[in-house]
Design a protein around this motif. Sequence first.
Motif, PDB file in Angstrom:
ATOM      1  N   ILE A 143       0.854  -1.190   0.000  1.00 30.48           N
ATOM      2  CA  ILE A 143       0.000   0.000   0.000  1.00 30.48           C
ATOM      3  C   ILE A 143       0.892   1.243   0.000  1.00 30.48           C
ATOM      4  O   ILE A 143       2.001   1.241   0.534  1.00 30.48           O
ATOM      5  CB  ILE A 143      -0.975   0.044   1.199  1.00 30.48           C
ATOM      6  CG1 ILE A 143      -0.237   0.197   2.532  1.00 30.48           C
ATOM      7  CG2 ILE A 143      -1.847  -1.187   1.240  1.00 30.48           C
ATOM      8  CD1 ILE A 143      -1.183   0.508   3.665  1.00 30.48           C
ATOM      9  N   GLY A 147      -3.501   6.399   4.307  1.00 29.43           N
ATOM     10  CA  GLY A 147      -4.781   7.098   4.355  1.00 29.43           C
ATOM     11  C   GLY A 147      -5.933   6.140   4.610  1.00 29.43           C
ATOM     12  O   GLY A 147      -5.769   4.915   4.639  1.00 29.43           O
ATOM     13  N   LYS A 148      -7.105   6.728   4.792  1.00 29.64           N
ATOM     14  CA  LYS A 148      -8.274   5.928   5.142  1.00 29.64           C
ATOM     15  C   LYS A 148      -8.614   4.923   4.040  1.00 29.64           C
ATOM     16  O   LYS A 148      -8.895   3.750   4.314  1.00 29.64           O
ATOM     17  CB  LYS A 148      -9.456   6.875   5.383  1.00 29.64           C
ATOM     18  CG  LYS A 148     -10.659   6.207   6.006  1.00 29.64           C
ATOM     19  CD  LYS A 148     -11.744   7.225   6.271  1.00 29.64           C
ATOM     20  CE  LYS A 148     -12.999   6.546   6.802  1.00 29.64           C
ATOM     21  NZ  LYS A 148     -14.090   7.519   7.001  1.00 29.64           N
ATOM     22  N   GLU A 149      -8.568   5.386   2.796  1.00 27.60           N
ATOM     23  CA  GLU A 149      -8.935   4.488   1.685  1.00 27.60           C
ATOM     24  C   GLU A 149      -7.959   3.321   1.588  1.00 27.60           C
ATOM     25  O   GLU A 149      -8.361   2.164   1.397  1.00 27.60           O
ATOM     26  CB  GLU A 149      -8.936   5.266   0.371  1.00 27.60           C
ATOM     27  CG  GLU A 149     -10.083   6.243   0.257  1.00 27.60           C
ATOM     28  CD  GLU A 149     -10.041   6.989  -1.064  1.00 27.60           C
ATOM     29  OE1 GLU A 149      -9.207   6.616  -1.915  1.00 27.60           O
ATOM     30  OE2 GLU A 149     -10.819   7.932  -1.230  1.00 27.60           O
ATOM     31  N   GLN A 150      -6.681   3.640   1.710  1.00 29.40           N
ATOM     32  CA  GLN A 150      -5.679   2.572   1.622  1.00 29.40           C
ATOM     33  C   GLN A 150      -5.873   1.546   2.729  1.00 29.40           C
ATOM     34  O   GLN A 150      -5.764   0.338   2.501  1.00 29.40           O
ATOM     35  CB  GLN A 150      -4.263   3.157   1.704  1.00 29.40           C
ATOM     36  CG  GLN A 150      -3.827   3.938   0.474  1.00 29.40           C
ATOM     37  CD  GLN A 150      -4.111   5.413   0.616  1.00 29.40           C
ATOM     38  OE1 GLN A 150      -4.986   5.821   1.389  1.00 29.40           O
ATOM     39  NE2 GLN A 150      -3.392   6.220  -0.143  1.00 29.40           N
ATOM     40  N   GLU A 152      -8.649   0.836   4.338  1.00 31.34           N
ATOM     41  CA  GLU A 152      -9.861   0.040   4.130  1.00 31.34           C
ATOM     42  C   GLU A 152      -9.628  -1.051   3.091  1.00 31.34           C
ATOM     43  O   GLU A 152     -10.054  -2.203   3.261  1.00 31.34           O
ATOM     44  CB  GLU A 152     -11.002   0.955   3.701  1.00 31.34           C
ATOM     45  CG  GLU A 152     -11.569   1.765   4.880  1.00 31.34           C
ATOM     46  CD  GLU A 152     -12.645   2.747   4.447  1.00 31.34           C
ATOM     47  OE1 GLU A 152     -12.872   2.878   3.227  1.00 31.34           O
ATOM     48  OE2 GLU A 152     -13.245   3.379   5.333  1.00 31.34           O
ATOM     49  N   SER A 153      -8.966  -0.688   2.005  1.00 32.70           N
ATOM     50  CA  SER A 153      -8.712  -1.711   0.980  1.00 32.70           C
ATOM     51  C   SER A 153      -7.743  -2.769   1.504  1.00 32.70           C
ATOM     52  O   SER A 153      -7.859  -3.953   1.152  1.00 32.70           O
ATOM     53  CB  SER A 153      -8.167  -1.062  -0.299  1.00 32.70           C
ATOM     54  OG  SER A 153      -6.983  -0.369  -0.014  1.00 32.70           O
ATOM     55  N   THR A 156      -9.697  -5.173   3.640  1.00 31.25           N
ATOM     56  CA  THR A 156     -10.482  -6.065   2.789  1.00 31.25           C
ATOM     57  C   THR A 156      -9.592  -7.175   2.223  1.00 31.25           C
ATOM     58  O   THR A 156      -9.966  -8.354   2.207  1.00 31.25           O
ATOM     59  CB  THR A 156     -11.104  -5.258   1.630  1.00 31.25           C
ATOM     60  OG1 THR A 156     -11.828  -4.160   2.178  1.00 31.25           O
ATOM     61  CG2 THR A 156     -12.041  -6.129   0.805  1.00 31.25           C
TER      62      THR A 156
END
Lengths: 160, 323
Positions: A143, A147-150, A152-153, A156
């Motif tokens: 990654i 950040g938040k998006e990173q 979350e992915s 997952t």
Amino acid sequence: MILVVGAKGGVGTTTVAAALVRALRGVGLDAADGQLAARLERPALLLSEAAMERRTQDLVDRITRRHLSLVWSPECAFLSDLALRLLRALDERVDVVVDGGIEPPPELNGLCRQVVIVSDSENPVARYHEQRLAQKYPGAHIIHGAGKEQLESLLTAIAR
Amino acid sequence: MKVILAGDEGELHHSAYPAFAAAGLDVEAVAGTPEALTAFAAAFPDAVVVADAALFGTPAEARSALAALPNLKVVILPQGWEAHRDGFATLPGLLAGFFAPVSWPEVVAEVRARAVALMPAAQGTGTGAAAGPAAPPPPPPPPNPTAPGAGGPRPAPAPAAPTPARAGEPARSGRPVRVGFWGSRGGVGTSTAALTAARMLAGRGRPVLLCDATRRGDLHLMLGVEPTETPVRVGGVVVRMGLPEDDTPNSADIVIDGGRARRNFNAEWVEVSRPLSEERIRRILGLPPEERGGDGDSGPRPTPTARRRTGPRLGFVRVEWTE
């Protein structure tokens, strides 16, 4: 056990490790500079001292119940059998997330089922070490940033 | 110039004392307790006191005790005392202040740069005499045409001025530089500081050895070359992995990127906790402000990100004092 390793200082390795500990309700093992243990704001045990405990299961109970953090210290290299035994026992009960910094202890390599490489796509030094680490840890999650998006992915991907 | 150092004795002996001694300043005493500081300050009234306020328990206690020292010139405030900065900045006689953690070579550079202000003050002319308004000298007596050459009693000649300040003079002119940078955490600009220092030194036209003691090859990568065990020359800088070896010329300036730790090499080790500005690095190296560090061929410049981060927010901040 999940090993988080940084391609370079300052890319967010500890941030990612702390986020994983919280999201997975796991236990943090700080094998870097002590920042993870501090950031989690939980009582911390030196792994080298904890490894000397005879009643491993009692200790595992205590760590999981009280959400303690563990700190890797150089002495662990001399106690690797005892330390790894404790980590294996702990890993059977709860997710253990290791903040490996930029140079994780080699003793942990065989213990980690998943590896996360934190890098910075805009930094050539980080990109170089990202490639080097990707060769060292095939199948690692990579990654860029914390950040938040990173995150979350990443969660997952790890859950899969 | 004589100096009294006060603070944590371990750190002072380990870091501060060598830095002052290397700059040719005479460390008269190292005080590890408030009582020792008071005693030393009284015993050596002509010495400049450089005190770490952490020696005292509270800011109020520290300020009260330091205010009683007539020869206090430099104070270092521990982390968390930022709110008390103004209270310390008005200490009588104080010329400069820093927030911990400090780079002792830079404190030394500051003391030397202010040597002119320090010396008259040490002679009992009051605080900040050099910077403050001085009483005008008495007008010369009118010439007496009837007694040429006599002119009555002449005032005694002024005493010889103390050694002039060496501000602006390279602190290490003529001597090779041995400096190492290390940071207790990553991403604070340790390698960038080492590269910048090497570039500045290369601008002087002398051989510069830049060592990557972390052996990760980051310095090579920042220079745009593949990491290799073989020393590589880029511009005026030779880059190598590891620490300097015996074949290094004595005349070479040596800059070391220690990564997360001080390495086992006899150098002035500077802890980097935030990106350092070029001006700070220049002062650490003892280069005068007007000297520019070479051209673009001498070495890489900090990345734009590092440049943006620099500025007034430095690893430790000088408390500009004016009276």
